[in-house]
Design a protein around this motif. Structure first.
Motif, PDB file in Angstrom:
ATOM      1  N   ALA A  49      43.006  47.000  41.451  1.00 26.79           N
ATOM      2  CA  ALA A  49      44.186  47.176  41.031  1.00 26.79           C
ATOM      3  C   ALA A  49      44.782  48.693  41.463  1.00 26.79           C
ATOM      4  CB  ALA A  49      44.477  47.319  39.418  1.00 26.79           C
ATOM      5  N   LEU A  59      47.939  44.089  42.230  1.00 26.93           N
ATOM      6  CA  LEU A  59      46.596  43.449  42.084  1.00 26.93           C
ATOM      7  C   LEU A  59      46.293  42.278  43.062  1.00 26.93           C
ATOM      8  CD1 LEU A  59      48.389  44.406  39.087  1.00 26.93           C
ATOM      9  CD2 LEU A  59      46.034  43.902  38.115  1.00 26.93           C
ATOM     10  N   LYS A  64      44.865  38.541  39.060  1.00 27.48           N
ATOM     11  CA  LYS A  64      46.244  38.942  38.805  1.00 27.48           C
ATOM     12  C   LYS A  64      46.299  37.786  37.551  1.00 27.48           C
ATOM     13  CE  LYS A  64      49.440  39.971  42.405  1.00 27.48           C
ATOM     14  NZ  LYS A  64      50.469  39.356  43.450  1.00 27.48           N
TER      15      LYS A  64
END
Length: 115
Positions: A49, A59, A64
């Motif tokens: 991230a 991300l 995700k």
């Protein structure tokens, strides 16, 4: 001197939540992109991230929906929150930033997902 002091992590059961923090000092935190990486044993380091100065996040698809990155520009702190942790999230997690052309890393915090 830039310091990135990490906290959080540890042993967590699968399916649970987990939060990591990274407190920054020695830089104007709010103007820097901050990034989280992780590295599992015998695997390559993986970006999980990042968050820009405007709060835009990036991300990879692999995390995700479960990982959330955020920042508090008053507390100069970066956060990573993981929902529904999985055994494959087991790794050492690092925060990092680039300040005046030099990359700074936190010391890393171990996350172990196990029942």
């Amino acid at each position: 001197q830039v310091y990135l002091v990490q906290s959080g992590g540890g042993l967590v059961q699968p399916g649970g939540p987990l939060s990591l923090s990274c407190a920054a000092s020695g830089l104007n935190f709010k103007i820097y992109t901050m990034t989280w990486y992780r590295q599992a044993p015998e695997k390559e380091r993986e970006l999980v991230a990042n968050i820009t100065q405007t709060g835009a996040t990036n991300l990879p698809d692999s995390v995700k929906g479960r990982f959330t990155v955020s920042r508090d520009n008053v507390r100069n702190t970066l956060y990573l929150h993981i929902n529904n942790v999985k055994p494959e999230d087991t790794a050492k997690y690092y925060c990092t930033t680039v300040h005046r052309g030099r990359t700074y890393w936190g010391r890393g915090t171990q996350v172990t997902v196990s029942s």
